[in-house]
Scaffold this motif. Structure first.
Motif, PDB file in Angstrom:
ATOM      1  N   ILE A  23       0.845  -1.201   0.000  1.00  0.00           N
ATOM      2  CA  ILE A  23       0.000   0.000   0.000  1.00  0.00           C
ATOM      3  C   ILE A  23       0.875   1.244   0.000  1.00  0.00           C
ATOM      4  CG2 ILE A  23      -1.763   1.264   1.276  1.00  0.00           C
ATOM      5  CD1 ILE A  23      -2.590  -1.405   2.516  1.00  0.00           C
ATOM      6  N   ALA A  25       0.676   4.543   0.911  1.00  0.00           N
ATOM      7  CA  ALA A  25      -0.283   5.356   1.667  1.00  0.00           C
ATOM      8  C   ALA A  25      -0.100   6.843   1.402  1.00  0.00           C
ATOM      9  CB  ALA A  25      -0.149   5.064   3.157  1.00  0.00           C
ATOM     10  N   PRO A  44     -11.328  11.324   2.714  1.00  0.00           N
ATOM     11  CA  PRO A  44     -12.128  10.152   3.061  1.00  0.00           C
ATOM     12  C   PRO A  44     -11.313   9.171   3.893  1.00  0.00           C
ATOM     13  CG  PRO A  44     -11.454  10.067   0.766  1.00  0.00           C
ATOM     14  CD  PRO A  44     -11.033  11.400   1.283  1.00  0.00           C
TER      15      PRO A  44
HETATM   16  N1  LIG Z   1       0.018  -0.164  10.051  1.00  0.00           N
HETATM   17  C1  LIG Z   1      -0.462  -0.251   8.804  1.00  0.00           C
HETATM   18  N2  LIG Z   1      -0.163  -1.332   8.064  1.00  0.00           N
HETATM   19  C2  LIG Z   1      -0.620  -1.442   6.795  1.00  0.00           C
HETATM   20  N3  LIG Z   1      -1.393  -0.534   6.186  1.00  0.00           N
HETATM   21  C3  LIG Z   1      -1.750   0.560   6.862  1.00  0.00           C
HETATM   22  C4  LIG Z   1      -1.296   0.760   8.212  1.00  0.00           C
HETATM   23  N4  LIG Z   1      -1.785   1.934   8.640  1.00  0.00           N
HETATM   24  C5  LIG Z   1      -2.505   2.446   7.616  1.00  0.00           C
HETATM   25  N5  LIG Z   1      -2.479   1.627   6.552  1.00  0.00           N
HETATM   26  C6  LIG Z   1      -3.116   1.877   5.241  1.00  0.00           C
HETATM   27  O1  LIG Z   1      -2.703   3.144   4.800  1.00  0.00           O
HETATM   28  C7  LIG Z   1      -3.772   3.839   4.214  1.00  0.00           C
HETATM   29  C8  LIG Z   1      -3.984   5.164   4.915  1.00  0.00           C
HETATM   30  O2  LIG Z   1      -4.472   4.927   6.213  1.00  0.00           O
HETATM   31  P1  LIG Z   1      -4.727   6.076   7.259  1.00  0.00           P
HETATM   32  O3  LIG Z   1      -3.523   6.938   7.309  1.00  0.00           O
HETATM   33  O4  LIG Z   1      -5.178   5.459   8.519  1.00  0.00           O
HETATM   34  O5  LIG Z   1      -5.930   6.879   6.577  1.00  0.00           O
HETATM   35  P2  LIG Z   1      -7.000   7.863   7.214  1.00  0.00           P
HETATM   36  O6  LIG Z   1      -6.527   8.296   8.547  1.00  0.00           O
HETATM   37  O7  LIG Z   1      -7.062   8.986   6.240  1.00  0.00           O
HETATM   38  O8  LIG Z   1      -8.286   7.129   7.292  1.00  0.00           O
HETATM   39  C9  LIG Z   1      -4.979   2.915   4.309  1.00  0.00           C
HETATM   40  O9  LIG Z   1      -5.121   2.269   3.059  1.00  0.00           O
HETATM   41  C10 LIG Z   1      -4.607   1.941   5.370  1.00  0.00           C
HETATM   42  O10 LIG Z   1      -5.189   0.698   5.124  1.00  0.00           O
END
Ligand SMILES: Nc1ncnc2c1ncn2[C@@H]1O[C@H](COP(=O)(O)OP(=O)(O)O)[C@@H](O)[C@H]1O
Ligand SMILES: [Mg+2]
Lengths: 320, 311
Positions: A23, A25, A44
């Motif tokens: 991913i 991010a 979102p």
């Molecule tokens: N520890 C992690 N391991 C794997 N993927 C993650 C982790 N934390 C976040 N993600 C992924 O990174 C992306 C962004 O997440 P996040 O920063 O929590 O978004 P938001 O806060 O805007 O909802 C998402 O697709 C999430 O699934």
């Protein structure tokens, strides 16, 4: 390569990248926050807002990141003494009371003991929880935990307050309290960085907003900057206007039943549309400028067009 | 200040989990059962004086009395109770140290405080050690007082058990920390620490057996492997040996000697001299030093993992 310079930005994040395995991010995020403003990061769920904040707070290690927080290199632990942070879905050790929570975390933030003793009850009182200081947090409701979390973030009297979904789990009154608190902090010269997926939260308090979608910042600016370039005029006439479609299209306007929509600020074109309608003997009922709300902008950014949103590749120029 | 806050939190957590009190209660119970027996000028009594035997052999005036008490404290209590039950309890009590630190929603706040992650990790590690240090001190102090008042032997060297116990605990606590950081689960880190303990103990036990019953030459590779494992791994077994040495305890067999005849007395003294000679060959510094080196490696590994990971 360090891209670090002295700036007036309270937060200056440049080219932030983060991958979690496959991913991607964050894909080169640039975010600039002025000192003394309430800044909203909107996007979102899954957009990467939490990840960005965690990188700022040294909770997550970025793959690439440049810039500064309160004038110090990103990731520098010292400056964090001047930052308050309320993480998303935070929880406190259940065996601690409210006052103990405030004391423990403030001690880790190097707040002197005497100050902690004085400030903890004050802040609880400010949050309307004066009677709950000696109750274990395991007995707190979601809303109380949220307010305790805010108090925790304020224990070191921070210059920068970073809040990840602060109104999560709060009732309307609690949300209003948070809003008032943020405005009070701004009036005292503090900077607030706010994450939310709820537009209405940000619209009401933020001076500037960035929209994060799919790991990119798609828009960034003051509320009026974000909405001004997307003004429409709605010219409503009586009856069906289908017979005028060709001429309306010539004027680069479009028609929605008996309403002709002119996009942009070009009032000359609006007058041309009115002329056209009058020439054809139509009664004009109303002419209304229609300013896009932030929601329209958000919808346009998220849903607009297939493929990836257009990133803002450039960092903003320094203020003043 | 930050380190102190971390240590204080370790205690609050342990006290909340009742284990602090359970361990105190066990210490009190042992002290109480020790206090049930007493020695005086004429002999000994048990069950708080309910039964008693008068005999010069059992009286505090007996030449072996001090030796016997030293053996009970330095051998029986140190090795069998502290070395196994005590360590087990200490591991159980501290298994949650790192998993609870790394609780989702809490760790984000903690690592965003103005302190380096190494400081945080080592502060918490220290917190676990201080907890065990306090428990061990309480235990040793009250049993020391019982031995002094009821058995009339003030065995000052008994206090060596406190640092020894903490050192022995730390040999295993590094594994608790490592597995805690890796799994974020108290139960998994507890179970894995016990596995590690077994894996450390097994070569030492094998080594002891090989010394007692030297095998045929074709088993030499096994011997060499066991020796190598023993020299690298923490020497948990040595601690009880050190405890016996420092408290002046004797192996129980030596105590069967009775002060009837001069020749037997001489034999006893000779035996004791041999034991002393054997233990003189043994280097406390090398044993503990090499074990601590191993521990340091594990701590570095755990701390490195803790400092590198995302929360
Ligand atoms: N520890 C992690 N391991 C794997 N993927 C993650 C982790 N934390 C976040 N993600 C992924 O990174 C992306 C962004 O997440 P996040 O920063 O929590 O978004 P938001 O806060 O805007 O909802 C998402 O697709 C999430 O699934
Ligand atoms: Mg989030």
């Amino acid at each position: 390569m360090e891209v670090t310079e002295i700036t007036n930005w309270a937060v200056d994040l440049i080219r932030v990248h983060k991958r979690y395995g496959k991913i991607h991010a964050l894909r080169g995020v640039n975010v600039q926050v002025r000192a003394g403003e309430i800044f909203g990061l909107l996007g979102p769920n899954g957009a990467g807002k939490t990840t960005l904040v965690k990188i700022m707070m040294t909770v997550v290690r970025p793959d690439e990141a440049h810039g500064t927080v309160l004038g110090r290199r990103l990731g520098h632990p010292k400056k964090l003494a001047r930052v308050g942070y309320l993480p998303e879905n935070h929880r406190f050790p259940p065996y601690l009371t409210g006052l103990q929570v405030l004391d423990y975390f403030a001690a880790l933030a190097k707040v002197p003991r005497r100050v902690r003793r004085q400030r903890a009850p004050e802040l609880l009182d400010r949050m309307g929880m004066a009677d709950w200081g000696n109750t274990r947090v395991s007995k707190y409701s979601k809303g109380m935990l949220q307010r305790l979390g805010m108090a925790q973030a304020l224990m070191n009297d921070p210059d920068l307050l970073v809040l990840d979904e602060p109104t999560d789990g709060l009732d309307p009154i609690g949300r209003r309290d948070v809003r008032l608190l943020l405005q009070e902090l701004r009036s005292r010269g503090k900077t607030v960085f706010l994450n939310s997926h709820l537009l209405s939260e940000l619209e009401m308090v933020c001076d500037r907003v960035a929209i994060l979608v799919g790991g990119y910042i798609a828009r960034q600016g003051t509320l009026s900057e974000l909405t001004e370039h997307t003004v429409e005029y709605h010219v409503v006439a009586e009856g069906d206007l289908a017979d005028l479609d060709a001429q309306i299209a010539e004027l680069q306007a479009r028609r929605d039943r008996s309403c002709v929509i002119v996009t942009g600020h070009d009032t000359r074109r609006v007058n041309e549309v009115i002329d056209l309608l009058r020439r054809n003997g139509r009664m004009i009922e109303s002419v209304r400028p229609h300013r896009f709300s932030l929601e329209d902008v958000l919808m346009e950014v998220i849903g607009g067009g297939e493929g990836e949103p257009v990133p803002i590749a450039r960092r903003l120029d320094a203020p003043r | 200040m930050q380190t102190w806050a971390l240590i204080k939190d370790s205690f609050r957590e342990a006290i909340d989990r009742k284990l602090f009190w359970v361990m105190l209660a066990i210490s009190a119970l042992i002290a109480l059962s020790m206090a049930a027996s007493g020695f005086d000028d004429r002999g000994m009594s048990i069950l708080f004086g309910y039964m008693r035997w008068n005999s010069p052999d059992l009286a505090v005036t007996s030449p072996i009395h001090k030796q016997a008490v030293a053996t009970i404290l330095g051998h029986f209590i140190a090795d069998h109770f502290l070395g196994w039950v005590g360590i087990g309890l200490a591991i159980i009590a501290t298994a949650g140290t790192f998993p609870s630190l790394m609780e989702r929603g809490t760790i984000e706040v903690i690592v965003s405080k103005p302190m380096r992650r190494w400081h945080l990790f080592l502060g918490k590690y220290l917190g676990g050690m201080v907890f065990v240090l306090v428990q061990a001190s309480i235990f040793v102090l009250i049993t020391f007082l019982v031995a002094g008042t009821r058995w009339k032997v003030w065995l000052w060297s008994y206090f060596w058990l406190i640092p020894l116990f903490v050192v022995l605990f730390s040999y295993l606590f590094c594994f608790t920390a490592l597995f805690g950081v890796l799994t974020r689960s108290p139960l998994a880190s507890l179970a894995l620490t016990f596995v590690a303990w077994f894996l450390i103990w097994a070569p030492q036990a094998t080594y002891g057996l090989l010394q007692a019953f030297p095998p045929r030459p074709e088993f030499n590779p096994v011997v060499r492997f066991t020796e190598a494992a023993c020299s690298i791994l923490p020497k948990t077994g040595d601690i009880s040996f050190v405890a016996i040495k420092l408290t002046g305890a004797r192996l129980p067999g030596d105590l069967l000697w009775r002060s009837d005849s001069q020749t037997e007395h001489d034999e006893f003294v000779e035996n004791a001299r041999q034991v002393d000679e054997e233990s003189a060959e043994f280097s406390i510094t090398r044993s503990i030093g090499s074990s601590l080196a191993f521990e340091a490696v594990i701590v570095l590994l755990a701390g490195w993992r803790f400092c590198r990971r995302d929360f």
